[in-house]
Design an enzyme around this catalytic site. Structure first.
Site, PDB file in Angstrom:
ATOM      1  N   GLY A   1       0.951  -1.200   0.002  1.00 37.67           N
ATOM      2  CA  GLY A   1      -0.044  -0.016   0.023  1.00 37.67           C
ATOM      3  C   GLY A   1       0.720   1.337   0.075  1.00 37.67           C
ATOM      4  N   SER A   2       2.053   1.292   0.783  1.00 39.52           N
ATOM      5  CA  SER A   2       2.840   2.388   0.755  1.00 39.52           C
ATOM      6  C   SER A   2       3.365   2.801  -0.688  1.00 39.52           C
ATOM      7  CB  SER A   2       3.879   1.876   1.736  1.00 39.52           C
ATOM      8  OG  SER A   2       3.729   1.469   3.010  1.00 39.52           O
TER       9      SER A   2
ATOM     10  N   TYR B   1      -3.674   6.669   7.608  1.00 36.12           N
ATOM     11  CA  TYR B   1      -2.386   6.132   7.239  1.00 36.12           C
ATOM     12  C   TYR B   1      -2.587   5.556   5.911  1.00 36.12           C
ATOM     13  CZ  TYR B   1       1.627   2.860   8.091  1.00 36.12           C
ATOM     14  OH  TYR B   1       2.773   2.348   8.189  1.00 36.12           O
TER      15      TYR B   1
ATOM     16  N   ASP C   1      -8.537   4.857  -1.246  1.00 41.20           N
ATOM     17  CA  ASP C   1      -7.504   4.046  -0.530  1.00 41.20           C
ATOM     18  C   ASP C   1      -8.082   2.819  -0.135  1.00 41.20           C
ATOM     19  OD1 ASP C   1      -5.519   2.765   0.916  1.00 41.20           O
ATOM     20  OD2 ASP C   1      -4.652   4.253   1.677  1.00 41.20           O
ATOM     21  N   GLU C   2      -8.235   1.685  -1.011  1.00 39.20           N
ATOM     22  CA  GLU C   2      -8.883   0.381  -0.479  1.00 39.20           C
ATOM     23  C   GLU C   2      -8.023  -0.570  -0.021  1.00 39.20           C
ATOM     24  OE1 GLU C   2     -12.419  -0.249  -1.801  1.00 39.20           O
ATOM     25  OE2 GLU C   2     -12.580   1.942  -1.942  1.00 39.20           O
ATOM     26  N   VAL C   3      -6.725  -0.116   0.293  1.00 40.17           N
ATOM     27  CA  VAL C   3      -5.707  -1.184   0.857  1.00 40.17           C
ATOM     28  C   VAL C   3      -6.308  -2.011   1.831  1.00 40.17           C
ATOM     29  CG1 VAL C   3      -3.673  -1.253   1.851  1.00 40.17           C
ATOM     30  CG2 VAL C   3      -3.807   0.415  -0.211  1.00 40.17           C
ATOM     31  N   LYS C   4      -6.817  -1.415   2.801  1.00 40.08           N
ATOM     32  CA  LYS C   4      -7.235  -2.526   4.151  1.00 40.08           C
ATOM     33  C   LYS C   4      -8.675  -3.080   3.838  1.00 40.08           C
ATOM     34  CE  LYS C   4      -5.681  -1.962   8.266  1.00 40.08           C
ATOM     35  NZ  LYS C   4      -5.856  -1.512   9.602  1.00 40.08           N
TER      36      LYS C   4
ATOM     37  N   THR D   1      12.513  -3.077  -8.634  1.00 40.42           N
ATOM     38  CA  THR D   1      12.973  -4.294  -9.613  1.00 40.42           C
ATOM     39  C   THR D   1      11.747  -5.424  -9.753  1.00 40.42           C
ATOM     40  OG1 THR D   1      15.365  -4.058  -9.007  1.00 40.42           O
ATOM     41  CG2 THR D   1      14.844  -5.975 -10.117  1.00 40.42           C
TER      42      THR D   1
END
Ligand SMILES: Cc1ncc(COP(=O)(O)O)c(C=O)c1O
Length: 436
Positions: free
Chosen positions: A110-111, A137, A236-239, A293
Site C-alpha cells: 500500500g505504501s 495511514y 485508498d482500498e488497501v485495507k 525491480t
C-alpha cells in the site's frame, strides 16, 4: 521453544519495523489459524493486518503460486512483460468501475502504491497540493507518510503541500460531517486555491485511524465539491477493499466512484503486491518514474489472480456481509455484559470495538486495550488495536471466517474481558509491547 523463537527475533531483528502487542510467533498456518512455536493454534482476527484475505495456505493460492514458481515467467514487469501481470491488469480494470481510458500500475505494498499516486498526480496535473485526513495511514515510506495524517508518524515529515481535514465520526460527534464540509468550503474560498489541488486521498473507512465509518452522505458530498474543481478522487482500498466490507469495493457504500483506486494487502492474499487503477494520462505520465525491480512479479500476480478468482467464485463479498453481521451481533451481546465496550462499528468483516473507561464521557481505555489483547493472545486469539488513542480493537479476519470461528472468538473475548474487569490483568508487564 516459543520463548526461543521470540527471543531470537528480539536479539536478531531491529525494532524499526516492529509493531508488537504481545510475543506472537508463527511456524505455520491454515485457514483462520496460525500455529505458534509452542504448537498452539491462534485464531487470527487480524489476518496479518488484512493481508491474508483468504486465510493461510488457501488451496487456491498454494496451487497458483506453486505453478508460477515451477515455471517462472521472469521476476519483474520493468523491462519485459509476463502473462500473469497482464491478465491481472485486465482483470482489475474489469472489476473496478471508472470512466475514460484507464490503466494499472503494480507495486509491492500500500505504501509504494500511495506514494506513486502522490507523485504521479502531481506530475500529471501540474498541481502540487494534496488533501487527506487527520488519522489517515497511507503508508510507511517517505512519500506515503508525506500525505498521511496518522499520529504514529509524528516523527515523519509531512508535505508542506498537504492539507489535512478532520475525519468525522458518528460516535465522537465532536467532529460532524457538516463541520468538515464547512472547513473545506472555507479553505477553498480563502487559503487553498482549488486549482492548486491535485487530489484528495480518501479511506472509505478510516482504518488505522480507529476503524471509523463516515457519516452517511459525507464522502459523496465531499467528492461532489472536489469534482467541481477538477480535484482527482483517490480511494485508498488497501485495507478494506476487495470484498472485506460486504461489497467488492469500499467506495461502493459511499455513493461515489473514484478516479483512482489503490489496492494492496488482501490483493496478494499474503504475498506482496499492490495496484493502482487510474486514468491513463496519470499512469502514463512518465517512464522509469516509479519502479522497483520486483514490481510486476509473476508469482505475486498469480497469487492475486487466485484471490480474485476465489472472491468471485465463493462470493466472499456476500459472505463478509453475513459473517460480519453475525460477528457484530455476537460483539453486541458482549457489550451488554462488559461496560468497557463503548462502541462497535464497521462494515462486513472490517469491525472496530472502541474501549472506554466511561461510556458517558467516552474516555479512551488505552491501558486496558493493550492488556486485553495481550490476554487474548494467551488464550489463543490474535487481534491488534488502532486509533489515535490506541483503544479501538480492529477485527479484519480472513474473508473465509465462519460461524465456528465467531463462537470461539466470542468465548475468548468474553473470558479476557472478564479477566480485565476482575483486575486479573493489572500485573502484566507491557514494557516491551508499546504498540503504536
Ligand atoms: C488504508 C491503508 N493504506 C495504506 C497502507 C499501507 O500499506 P502497507 O503497510 O502494505 O504498505 C495501510 C496499512 O496499514 C492502510 O491501512
Amino acid at each position: 521453544m516459543a520463548t526461543d523463537l521470540y527471543a531470537r527475533d528480539v536479539a536478531a531483528i531491529g525494532t524499526l519495523q516492529k509493531l508488537r502487542f504481545f510475543p506472537q510467533t508463527a511456524v505455520g498456518g491454515a485457514g483462520c489459524y496460525l500455529r505458534d512455536s509452542n504448537g498452539a493454534a491462534l485464531l487470527d482476527l487480524s489476518a496479518s493486518w488484512g493481508a491474508a484475505s483468504l486465510g493461510y495456505s488457501h488451496p487456491a493460492i498454494v496451487e497458483a503460486v506453486s505453478r508460477a514458481v515451477r515455471d517462472q515467467a521472469g521476476a519483474s514487469v520493468l523491462s519485459g512483460t509476463n502473462a500473469a501481470i497482464v491478465e491481472l491488469a485486465e482483470r482489475l480494470l474489469r472489476i473496478t468501475p471508472g470512466e475514460g481510458a484507464r490503466k494499472v500500475w503494480f507495486g509491492h505494498s500500500g505504501s509504494d502504491a500511495n506514494e506513486t499516486v502522490y507523485r504521479a498526480v502531481v506530475r500529471a496535473t501540474g498541481r502540487r497540493r494534496i488533501i487527506a485526513f487527520s488519522g489517515a495511514y497511507h503508508g510507511g515510506t517517505t512519500g506515503s507518510m508525506m500525505i498521511s495524517g496518522h499520529p504514529s508518524q509524528a516523527h515523519a515529515e509531512r508535505s508542506s503541500d498537504l492539507v489535512l481535514l478532520p475525519y468525522p465520526c458518528r460516535y465522537h460527534d465532536t467532529v460532524t460531517a457538516e463541520s468538515v464540509l464547512e472547513i473545506f468550503d472555507h479553505m477553498i474560498a480563502t487559503s487553498v486555491p482549488p486549482h492548486e489541488i491535485a487530489a484528495i486521498f480518501i479511506e472509505p473507512i478510516q482504518s488505522d485511524g480507529g476503524l471509523i465509518v463516515p457519516p452517511e452522505g459525507f464522502l459523496a458530498a465531499l467528492v461532489r465539491r472536489c469534482r467541481a474543481h477538477g480535484i482527482l478522487i483517490v480511494s485508498d482500498e488497501v485495507k478494506i477493499g476487495l470484498a472485506r466490507t460486504g461489497k467488492l469495493h469500499g467506495f461502493a457504500h459511499e455513493g461515489f466512484t473514484p478516479d483512482i483506486a489503490v489496492f494492496g494487502k488482501g490483493l496478494g492474499g499474503g504475498l506482496p503486491i499492490s495496484a493502482i487503477v487510474g486514468p491513463a494520462d496519470v499512469l502514463d505520465a512518465g517512464t522509469a518514474f516509479a519502479m522497483q525491480t520486483l514490481h510486476g512479479n509473476p508469482v505475486c500476480a498469480a497469487a492475486a489472480l487466485a484471490v480474485l478468482d476465489t472472491i468471485e467464485r465463493e462470493d466472499l463479498a456476500e459472505r463478509s456481509a453475513s459473517q460480519g453481521a453475525d460477528l457484530m451481533a455476537a460483539l453486541r451481546g458482549l457489550s451488554e455484559k462488559h461496560p468497557i465496550i463503548g462502541d462497535i462499528r464497521g462494515r462486513g468483516l472490517a469491525i472496530g470495538v472502541e474501549l472506554v473507561d466511561d461510556r458517558n464521557k467516552k474516555t479512551p481505555a488505552t491501558r486496558a486495550a493493550a492488556r486485553l489483547l495481550y490476554r487474548c493472545h494467551e488464550l489463543g486469539l490474535v487481534a491488534y488495536y488502532v486509533g489515535g488513542n490506541a483503544n479501538v480493537i480492529e477485527f479484519t479476519p480472513p474473508l473465509t471466517f465462519g460461524p465456528a470461528e465467531i463462537a470461539e472468538a466470542t468465548a475468548i473475548l468474553d473470558q479476557a474481558l472478564s479477566d480485565l474487569a476482575a483486575g486479573r490483568l493489572d500485573t502484566i508487564d507491557m514494557r516491551d509491547f508499546v504498540g503504536w
